[in-house]
Scaffold this motif. Structure first.
Motif, short mmCIF file in Angstrom:
data_model
loop_
_atom_site.label_atom_id
_atom_site.label_comp_id
_atom_site.label_asym_id
_atom_site.label_seq_id
_atom_site.Cartn_x
_atom_site.Cartn_y
_atom_site.Cartn_z
N ASP A 248 -9.22 -5.10 -10.33
CA ASP A 248 -8.26 -5.89 -11.10
C ASP A 248 -7.15 -6.39 -10.18
OD1 ASP A 248 -7.06 -6.96 -13.53
OD2 ASP A 248 -5.60 -5.33 -13.34
N ASN A 249 -6.65 -5.50 -9.33
CA ASN A 249 -5.61 -5.92 -8.38
C ASN A 249 -6.14 -6.95 -7.39
OD1 ASN A 249 -3.75 -4.15 -9.54
ND2 ASN A 249 -4.28 -2.47 -8.16
N ALA A 250 -7.39 -6.76 -6.94
CA ALA A 250 -7.98 -7.72 -6.01
C ALA A 250 -8.14 -9.09 -6.65
CB ALA A 250 -9.33 -7.21 -5.52
N THR A 251 -8.52 -9.12 -7.92
CA THR A 251 -8.66 -10.40 -8.63
C THR A 251 -7.32 -11.11 -8.75
OG1 THR A 251 -10.53 -9.50 -9.90
CG2 THR A 251 -9.45 -11.47 -10.77
N LYS A 252 -6.28 -10.34 -9.08
CA LYS A 252 -4.94 -10.94 -9.19
C LYS A 252 -4.45 -11.43 -7.83
CE LYS A 252 -3.56 -8.13 -13.16
NZ LYS A 252 -2.65 -7.06 -13.65
N ASN A 253 -4.69 -10.64 -6.78
CA ASN A 253 -4.26 -11.07 -5.44
C ASN A 253 -5.01 -12.32 -5.00
OD1 ASN A 253 -2.52 -8.90 -5.28
ND2 ASN A 253 -3.98 -7.59 -4.22
N ALA A 254 -6.29 -12.40 -5.34
CA ALA A 254 -7.06 -13.60 -5.00
C ALA A 254 -6.49 -14.83 -5.71
CB ALA A 254 -8.53 -13.41 -5.38
N GLY A 255 -6.09 -14.66 -6.98
CA GLY A 255 -5.47 -15.76 -7.71
C GLY A 255 -4.18 -16.21 -7.05
N ASP A 256 -3.37 -15.24 -6.59
CA ASP A 256 -2.11 -15.60 -5.91
C ASP A 256 -2.39 -16.35 -4.61
OD1 ASP A 256 -0.75 -14.34 -7.94
OD2 ASP A 256 -0.51 -12.45 -6.85
N MET A 257 -3.40 -15.90 -3.87
CA MET A 257 -3.75 -16.58 -2.62
C MET A 257 -4.24 -18.00 -2.88
SD MET A 257 -5.63 -13.56 -0.45
CE MET A 257 -5.94 -14.66 0.93
N ILE A 258 -5.03 -18.17 -3.93
CA ILE A 258 -5.52 -19.51 -4.27
C ILE A 258 -4.36 -20.43 -4.62
CG2 ILE A 258 -6.84 -20.81 -5.99
CD1 ILE A 258 -8.79 -18.42 -6.09
N ASP A 259 -3.37 -19.89 -5.36
CA ASP A 259 -2.20 -20.71 -5.71
C ASP A 259 -1.42 -21.14 -4.47
OD1 ASP A 259 -2.87 -20.46 -8.37
OD2 ASP A 259 -1.50 -18.79 -8.75
N ARG A 260 -1.23 -20.20 -3.54
CA ARG A 260 -0.48 -20.54 -2.32
C ARG A 260 -1.24 -21.54 -1.46
NH1 ARG A 260 0.54 -14.88 -2.35
NH2 ARG A 260 -1.06 -14.57 -0.75
N LEU A 261 -2.55 -21.32 -1.33
CA LEU A 261 -3.36 -22.25 -0.53
C LEU A 261 -3.43 -23.63 -1.18
CD1 LEU A 261 -6.27 -19.90 0.62
CD2 LEU A 261 -4.44 -20.84 2.04
N THR A 262 -3.50 -23.66 -2.50
CA THR A 262 -3.51 -24.95 -3.21
C THR A 262 -2.21 -25.71 -2.98
OG1 THR A 262 -4.98 -24.04 -4.91
CG2 THR A 262 -3.77 -26.05 -5.45
N LEU A 263 -1.10 -24.98 -3.00
CA LEU A 263 0.20 -25.61 -2.72
C LEU A 263 0.23 -26.15 -1.29
CD1 LEU A 263 3.06 -26.25 -3.66
CD2 LEU A 263 3.75 -23.96 -2.91
N SER A 264 -0.26 -25.34 -0.35
CA SER A 264 -0.30 -25.81 1.05
C SER A 264 -1.21 -27.02 1.19
CB SER A 264 -0.78 -24.68 1.95
OG SER A 264 0.10 -23.58 1.91
N MET A 265 -2.35 -27.01 0.49
CA MET A 265 -3.27 -28.14 0.55
C MET A 265 -2.63 -29.41 -0.01
SD MET A 265 -7.09 -28.52 -1.12
CE MET A 265 -6.38 -28.66 -2.77
N ASN A 266 -1.90 -29.27 -1.13
CA ASN A 266 -1.24 -30.44 -1.71
C ASN A 266 -0.17 -30.99 -0.78
OD1 ASN A 266 -2.83 -30.26 -4.01
ND2 ASN A 266 -1.33 -29.00 -5.13
N ARG A 267 0.56 -30.06 -0.11
CA ARG A 267 1.58 -30.52 0.84
C ARG A 267 0.94 -31.23 2.02
NH1 ARG A 267 5.44 -25.10 1.01
NH2 ARG A 267 6.57 -25.51 -0.94
N ALA A 268 -0.16 -30.65 2.52
CA ALA A 268 -0.85 -31.28 3.65
C ALA A 268 -1.40 -32.65 3.26
CB ALA A 268 -1.97 -30.37 4.14
#
Length: 288
Positions: A248-268
């Motif tokens: 459960d913690n791994a799933t939540k952490n993966a979601g947080d990482m996806i959000d951060r990477l998506t933000l970085s991708m949008n900025r790039a």
């Protein structure tokens, strides 16, 4: 800054991992519910067995039995119950750490009986004496598993190869809490009998047929087998609970990482678009 292609690949990879952890959480939740039901069903029997042993042993005081014989602990064995697999948070690490603490200052010949691959691998790499190992017991704990482990340590104790035997397992408290626990298996120490209504230990006079020795010869092995079986059930429920929480913690952490990477991708992507517009404007200005 990573390129858009790299960011998209990382997001895709993490999403795949998130799907796996989500599926593992669902599987562990189903297994945990079954294991929890087994533990809750077994606890009343374990308490009653302990109570019966206490009263019968008190009534049969003076009767000698190999499993009741107290010797100087020159050869001590620990039965360690861990999991065969990882990905369950600190479940295995906590049990191994507790075992190391218990055996650190022991002034005796030490032997380990490892139930589970993780504990066996850890102590085998560090040169501990592993007297016996039981791995691959599966997801469903059977009484025959406990009987096999209990019979081994009882035979060794009766033969004088072990002077004391302890059981280390993880006690299931709730879904979020699992507590490493150490109990003494051998020699069997009968608990005190129940108290009477006046708060004083009550003693019941029993008539043993055919003899007190025969009754204890049946009761004591059953008691040891039940303690091992109870430890296996507790550890299995704790393992599934720990794995469910970890996934459960791994799933939540993966979601947080996806959000951060998506933000970085949008900025790039925005930076790339801005750069292209700037180049077009600069080229147009140069033509004027």
């Amino acid at each position: 800054m990573p390129s858009l292609r790299d960011l998209r690949r990382r997001i895709k990879s993490i999403k795949s991992t998130q799907q796996i952890t989500k599926a593992m959480k669902a599987v562990s939740a189903a297994k945990m519910r079954r294991a929890q039901e087994q533990v809750l069903s077994a606890r009343p029997y374990a308490r009653r067995m302990k109570d019966v042993l206490g009263r019968v042993a008190t009534a049969a005081a003076g009767v000698k039995h190999p499993l009741l014989e107290v010797r100087e602990p020159r050869r001590v064995a620990y039965v360690l119950i861990t999991a065969d697999r990882g990905l369950c948070g600190g479940f295995n690490a906590n049990l191994i750490r507790r075992t190391v603490q218990e055996t650190k200052n022991i002034n005796a010949e030490l032997s380990l009986v490892c139930v589970g691959r993780k504990g066996r691998d850890y102590f085998r790499r560090r040169g501990y004496n592993i007297a016996q190992q039981y791995v691959g017991l599966g997801e469903t704990i059977k009484l025959s598993h406990a009987q096999e482990v209990a019979r081994y340590v009882m035979d060794k104790y009766a033969a004088g190869e072990f002077d004391a035997v302890y059981l280390i397992y993880s006690e299931f408290v709730n879904v979020l809490v699992q507590r490493p626990k150490v109990v003494k298996l051998l020699p069997v120490e009968p608990p005190e009998g129940q108290e009477n209504g006046e708060g004083k230990p009550g003693r019941v006079e029993y008539i043993f047929e055919p003899s007190a020795e025969s009754v204890l010869s049946e009761l004591l092995p059953m008691y040891v087998e039940n303690m091992v079986f109870h430890g296996l059930l507790e550890s299995k429920a704790s393992e599934h609970s720990a794995r469910m929480t970890a996934m459960d913690n791994a799933t939540k952490n993966a979601g947080d990482m996806i959000d951060r990477l998506t933000l970085s991708m949008n900025r790039a992507r925005q930076a790339a678009i801005t750069k292209e517009i700037s180049e077009i404007v600069g080229g147009a200005a140069a033509l004027e």
